[in-house]
Design a protein around this motif. Structure first.
Motif, PDB file in Angstrom:
ATOM      1  N   LEU A   1       0.861  -1.183   0.000  1.00  0.00           N
ATOM      2  CA  LEU A   1       0.000   0.000   0.000  1.00  0.00           C
ATOM      3  C   LEU A   1       0.892   1.226   0.000  1.00  0.00           C
ATOM      4  O   LEU A   1       1.858   1.294   0.774  1.00  0.00           O
ATOM      5  CB  LEU A   1      -0.862   0.031   1.262  1.00  0.00           C
ATOM      6  CG  LEU A   1      -1.614   1.343   1.491  1.00  0.00           C
ATOM      7  CD1 LEU A   1      -3.083   1.165   1.163  1.00  0.00           C
ATOM      8  CD2 LEU A   1      -1.475   1.781   2.926  1.00  0.00           C
ATOM      9  N   THR A   2       0.614   2.178  -0.883  1.00  0.00           N
ATOM     10  CA  THR A   2       1.348   3.441  -0.902  1.00  0.00           C
ATOM     11  C   THR A   2       0.377   4.555  -0.546  1.00  0.00           C
ATOM     12  O   THR A   2      -0.677   4.709  -1.170  1.00  0.00           O
ATOM     13  CB  THR A   2       1.995   3.700  -2.274  1.00  0.00           C
ATOM     14  OG1 THR A   2       2.851   2.597  -2.584  1.00  0.00           O
ATOM     15  CG2 THR A   2       2.810   4.980  -2.258  1.00  0.00           C
TER      16      THR A   2
ATOM     17  N   LYS B   1       4.745   7.096   1.395  1.00  0.00           N
ATOM     18  CA  LYS B   1       5.141   6.022   2.305  1.00  0.00           C
ATOM     19  C   LYS B   1       4.511   4.716   1.842  1.00  0.00           C
ATOM     20  O   LYS B   1       3.316   4.667   1.558  1.00  0.00           O
ATOM     21  CB  LYS B   1       4.693   6.352   3.723  1.00  0.00           C
ATOM     22  CG  LYS B   1       5.094   5.324   4.755  1.00  0.00           C
ATOM     23  CD  LYS B   1       4.655   5.751   6.152  1.00  0.00           C
ATOM     24  CE  LYS B   1       5.076   4.727   7.176  1.00  0.00           C
ATOM     25  NZ  LYS B   1       4.663   5.126   8.527  1.00  0.00           N
ATOM     26  N   THR B   2       5.311   3.660   1.749  1.00  0.00           N
ATOM     27  CA  THR B   2       4.830   2.354   1.319  1.00  0.00           C
ATOM     28  C   THR B   2       4.883   1.380   2.481  1.00  0.00           C
ATOM     29  O   THR B   2       5.881   1.297   3.194  1.00  0.00           O
ATOM     30  CB  THR B   2       5.668   1.822   0.137  1.00  0.00           C
ATOM     31  OG1 THR B   2       5.555   2.736  -0.946  1.00  0.00           O
ATOM     32  CG2 THR B   2       5.195   0.452  -0.304  1.00  0.00           C
ATOM     33  N   LEU B   3       3.789   0.652   2.658  1.00  0.00           N
ATOM     34  CA  LEU B   3       3.696  -0.368   3.694  1.00  0.00           C
ATOM     35  C   LEU B   3       3.433  -1.722   3.049  1.00  0.00           C
ATOM     36  O   LEU B   3       2.700  -1.811   2.067  1.00  0.00           O
ATOM     37  CB  LEU B   3       2.553  -0.048   4.668  1.00  0.00           C
ATOM     38  CG  LEU B   3       2.713   1.211   5.504  1.00  0.00           C
ATOM     39  CD1 LEU B   3       1.398   1.559   6.187  1.00  0.00           C
ATOM     40  CD2 LEU B   3       3.809   1.025   6.527  1.00  0.00           C
TER      41      LEU B   3
ATOM     42  N   GLY C   1      17.796  -2.206  10.568  1.00  0.00           N
ATOM     43  CA  GLY C   1      18.517  -0.985  10.205  1.00  0.00           C
ATOM     44  C   GLY C   1      17.825  -0.142   9.147  1.00  0.00           C
ATOM     45  O   GLY C   1      18.261   0.954   8.854  1.00  0.00           O
ATOM     46  N   ALA C   2      16.750  -0.652   8.544  1.00  0.00           N
ATOM     47  CA  ALA C   2      16.042   0.100   7.514  1.00  0.00           C
ATOM     48  C   ALA C   2      14.950   0.941   8.151  1.00  0.00           C
ATOM     49  O   ALA C   2      14.362   0.560   9.154  1.00  0.00           O
ATOM     50  CB  ALA C   2      15.418  -0.846   6.485  1.00  0.00           C
ATOM     51  N   ALA C   3      14.684   2.087   7.566  1.00  0.00           N
ATOM     52  CA  ALA C   3      13.599   2.951   8.049  1.00  0.00           C
ATOM     53  C   ALA C   3      12.269   2.334   7.638  1.00  0.00           C
ATOM     54  O   ALA C   3      12.095   1.981   6.478  1.00  0.00           O
ATOM     55  CB  ALA C   3      13.738   4.348   7.471  1.00  0.00           C
ATOM     56  N   PRO C   4      11.310   2.168   8.566  1.00  0.00           N
ATOM     57  CA  PRO C   4      10.011   1.595   8.196  1.00  0.00           C
ATOM     58  C   PRO C   4       9.303   2.468   7.180  1.00  0.00           C
ATOM     59  O   PRO C   4       9.407   3.684   7.197  1.00  0.00           O
ATOM     60  CB  PRO C   4       9.228   1.550   9.514  1.00  0.00           C
ATOM     61  CG  PRO C   4      10.150   1.966  10.593  1.00  0.00           C
ATOM     62  CD  PRO C   4      11.399   2.504   9.955  1.00  0.00           C
ATOM     63  N   GLY C   5       8.566   1.827   6.275  1.00  0.00           N
ATOM     64  CA  GLY C   5       7.718   2.555   5.342  1.00  0.00           C
ATOM     65  C   GLY C   5       8.394   3.010   4.081  1.00  0.00           C
ATOM     66  O   GLY C   5       7.821   3.705   3.286  1.00  0.00           O
ATOM     67  N   LYS C   6       9.614   2.648   3.846  1.00  0.00           N
ATOM     68  CA  LYS C   6      10.282   3.024   2.595  1.00  0.00           C
ATOM     69  C   LYS C   6      11.034   1.865   2.034  1.00  0.00           C
ATOM     70  O   LYS C   6      11.513   1.008   2.661  1.00  0.00           O
ATOM     71  CB  LYS C   6      11.251   4.199   2.789  1.00  0.00           C
ATOM     72  CG  LYS C   6      10.572   5.548   2.643  1.00  0.00           C
ATOM     73  CD  LYS C   6      10.133   5.741   1.255  1.00  0.00           C
ATOM     74  CE  LYS C   6       9.536   7.095   1.026  1.00  0.00           C
ATOM     75  NZ  LYS C   6       9.117   7.380  -0.242  1.00  0.00           N
TER      76      LYS C   6
END
Length: 133
Positions: free
Chosen positions: A112-113, A118-120, A128-133
Motif C-alpha cells: 500500500l502506498t 510512504k509504502t507499507l 537498520g532500515a527505516a520503516p515505510g520506505k
C-alpha cells in the motif's frame, strides 16, 4: 449409555467443525500477476483472522469498481509497522495486489502506498532500515 451418546454426538460435532478452523487456500488468487489499484478507501477492516481494504477504483468507463483486498492478520501487520488508523475511508491510496483468478475485482495484498509516498507491506522492515520506505 446416555453419557456415551452425548460423548459421541460431541465427538462428531467436533470433527465436523474441524474444517472451519482450517485456513483457506490461496488458489483463488493469481500470484503470478500483480495489479496496481489507484482509488479511494471505502472501508478498512482491522479484524482477525484477516484485515481487509475495500476501495473504489475507477473502471475507465466513467464508473468505479469496488475492490476487496484481503490482507494478513493485524498481529502480522503490527510487526510490519501498521496501525489500525493508518488508512481511513476517503483516503486516496495505491494498492498492489495479486488479483483473483476469476477476474472479479478482488485480490490478495502486496503493498500500500499512501499519498505522502510512504509504502507499507506485510513484511517487517529489514534490520537498520527505516520503516515505510
Amino acid at each position: 449409555m446416555k453419557k456415551l451418546t452425548y460423548g459421541l454426538v460431541f465427538l462428531v460435532a467436533l470433527l465436523a467443525a474441524g474444517p472451519v478452523w482450517a485456513h483457506h487456500s490461496m488458489a483463488g488468487f493469481d500470484r503470478t500477476k500483480t495489479v496496481e489499484l489507484n482509488g479511494t478507501v471505502k472501508q478498512f477492516k482491522w479484524a482477525n483472522p484477516h484485515a481487509w481494504i475495500e476501495m473504489e477504483v475507477p473502471d475507465g468507463k466513467g464508473g468505479a469498481a469496488t475492490w476487496n483486498v484481503e490482507m494478513t492478520s493485524p498481529a502480522v501487520l503490527i510487526r510490519a509497522g501498521w496501525k489500525s488508523s493508518v488508512i481511513k475511508p476517503g483516503d486516496k491510496v495505491t494498492v498492489m495486489a495479486h488479483p483473483q483468478q476469476s477476474g472479479e475485482p478482488g485480490g490478495i495484498f502486496v503493498s500500500l502506498t499512501l499519498p505522502d509516498g510512504k509504502t507499507l507491506t506485510d513484511k517487517p522492515p529489514a534490520a537498520g532500515a527505516a520503516p515505510g520506505k
